[in-house]
Design a protein around this motif. Structure first.
Motif, PDB file in Angstrom:
ATOM      1  N   HIS A 123       0.815  -1.223   0.000  1.00  0.00           N
ATOM      2  CA  HIS A 123       0.000   0.000   0.000  1.00  0.00           C
ATOM      3  C   HIS A 123       0.853   1.279   0.000  1.00  0.00           C
ATOM      4  O   HIS A 123       0.546   2.239  -0.712  1.00  0.00           O
ATOM      5  CB  HIS A 123      -0.919  -0.026   1.226  1.00  0.00           C
ATOM      6  N   HIS A 127       1.273   4.440  -2.848  1.00  0.00           N
ATOM      7  CA  HIS A 127       1.030   5.876  -2.664  1.00  0.00           C
ATOM      8  C   HIS A 127       2.038   6.690  -3.494  1.00  0.00           C
ATOM      9  O   HIS A 127       1.686   7.712  -4.084  1.00  0.00           O
ATOM     10  CB  HIS A 127       1.151   6.262  -1.190  1.00  0.00           C
ATOM     11  N   SER A 147       1.127   9.657   4.965  1.00  0.00           N
ATOM     12  CA  SER A 147      -0.275   9.242   5.072  1.00  0.00           C
ATOM     13  C   SER A 147      -0.726   9.377   6.522  1.00  0.00           C
ATOM     14  O   SER A 147      -0.024   9.980   7.332  1.00  0.00           O
ATOM     15  CB  SER A 147      -0.422   7.798   4.582  1.00  0.00           C
ATOM     16  N   ASP A 335      -6.528   7.207  -0.175  1.00  0.00           N
ATOM     17  CA  ASP A 335      -6.564   5.802  -0.601  1.00  0.00           C
ATOM     18  C   ASP A 335      -7.457   5.585  -1.825  1.00  0.00           C
ATOM     19  O   ASP A 335      -8.608   6.027  -1.854  1.00  0.00           O
ATOM     20  CB  ASP A 335      -7.033   4.923   0.567  1.00  0.00           C
TER      21      ASP A 335
HETATM   22 ZN    ZN Z   1      -3.013   5.151   2.412  1.00  0.00          ZN
END
Ligand code: ZN
Ligand code: KG4
Length: 365
Positions: A123, A127, A147, A335
């Motif tokens: 993840h 980003h 984040s 996200d």
């Molecule tokens: Zn994220």
């Protein structure tokens, strides 16, 4: 190669169909459902609630993304999946276990039943790779992940060859925004709310301490959060408010505060934002200079912060550096599944569905 990408690591359920043209990633569809309103009622994300919402949204979101990816077609989502999709990409970590499981198990089932390869995606790396959407980006570069739960600096020689340079030892930048906003009574996500108040204020160096003066590439934001809290405690009366509210009454009563307290609050938010931005910019530019790179990619929710991007550009110009700063389009900062697909297209390492597992604590190797 056309990829169906799935993201379900936290409170957003997202599916996208993406494809690579030259070094650019093209997004055919990107659908995101969020359960943020539910978490606002509970004052934060309760993992079980987030997972339940993921279950509710995952199939409708995938169907919508597939249908939208083929304009004017009469094909069903299943037919599109069978005929038009070459592989399935999915976030396998880090994140909340219940939320991750929903995406991972859905992807595994689709992979098994339709005999499509599956590409697991980290993840946080995704980003950074959100910047490849609609942009030609070249290696090497420095990536800054900012984040809600992570602040990390990475050096990328290529899509597959990267080095972790440093990260936060306690709170992440987004977390610092969120916790300070929460103290004032704002719902998650707090970053945009602090940023809005900051627009009416001015940076005052006496309000908050200058943080992380060193040249190392690690971060720490918990001291700043405590300093913010101490100013709020010292400057705002809690005695004349209903019991148990702490300082959370502030957000609903800003307009009724005396003029000088209002301005103090705006200045405090501007100082918080500016202090966070200053350290992110200084350390990231230091990394770029140390590694001799001319490209910096920002990613994660906090990269939607306009002051952050503006400050990077001002510093680059002021220091006469030849460095290009990229930050994703706003919808690709927070996200989303398109960034998961972007990473998978640039790093298409397939894995058998049998050996793929959700990894909530996944970090950088
Ligand atoms: Zn994220
Ligand atoms: O990347 P993201 O959507 O979720 C995680 O993977 O954590 O990031 C969410 C974080 C939150 O902390 C939120 O307050 C912050 O991004 N954020 C912002 C802004 N928009 C979102 N922080 C500062 N300024 C913004 N405009």
């Amino acid at each position: 190669m056309r990829i169906l990408a799935i993201e379900s690591s936290c409170d957003e359920t997202s599916a996208a169909v993406v494809e690579q043209r030259d070094s650019k990633i093209i997004v055919h569809s990107n659908i995101t459902a969020t359960s943020i309103a539910i978490h606002a009622q509970t004052g934060g994300i309760i993992p079980e609630n987030a997972a339940r919402e993921q279950v509710k949204y995952i199939i409708p979101v995938i169907i919508e993304a597939l249908k939208l990816s083929v304009h004017g077609s009469r094909l069903t989502a299943n037919e599109i999946l069978e005929k038009n999709i070459d592989a399935i990409a999915v976030t396998y970590g880090p994140g909340l276990i219940g939320s991750l499981l929903v995406g991972v198990e859905t992807a595994k089932t689709l992979s098994f039943t339709l005999q499509k390869p599956i590409i697991p995606v980290h993840h946080l790396l995704a980003h950074i790779f959100a910047n490849f959407i609609n942009n030609n980006v070249s290696f090497p570069f420095i990536g800054l992940v900012v984040s809600g739960a992570h602040t990390d600096l990475l050096y990328f020689k290529s899509a597959t060859n990267y080095q972790w340079l440093g990260g936060t030892k306690d709170d992440a930048a987004g977390e610092c925004f969120d916790k300070c906003a929460r103290l004032l009574g704002f719902d998650y996500p707090g970053g945009p709310k602090i940023s809005k108040l900051a627009e009416k204020g001015t940076f005052k160096k006496e309000l908050l301490p200058k943080i992380m003066k060193g040249n190392d590439l690690d971060f720490s934001f918990s001291g700043l959060k405590t300093a913010f809290m101490n100013v709020v405690k010292a400057e705002f009366e809690v005695s004349n408010t209903p019991n148990g509210q702490g300082y959370s009454w502030i957000h609903a009563n800003i307009e009724t505060l005396p003029q000088e307290k209002q301005q103090l609050l705006y200045n405090l938010c501007a100082s918080l934002e500016q202090t966070i931005v200053e350290v992110l910019v200084r350390k990231t530019l230091h990394a770029a200079k140390s590694y001799g790179v001319q490209t910096i990619l920002l990613g994660g929710g906090v990269s939607a912060n306009k002051t952050l991007v503006r400050q990077f550009q001002l510093e680059v110009r002021g220091q006469r550096l030849e460095i290009d700063i990229f930050s994703p389009e706003k919808i690709y900062c927070t996200d989303n599944a398109a960034m998961i697909g972007a990473y998978a297209l640039l790093n298409p390492k397939e894995k058998s569905w049998k050996s793929l597992h959700a990894q909530p604590d996944l970090y950088f190797s």
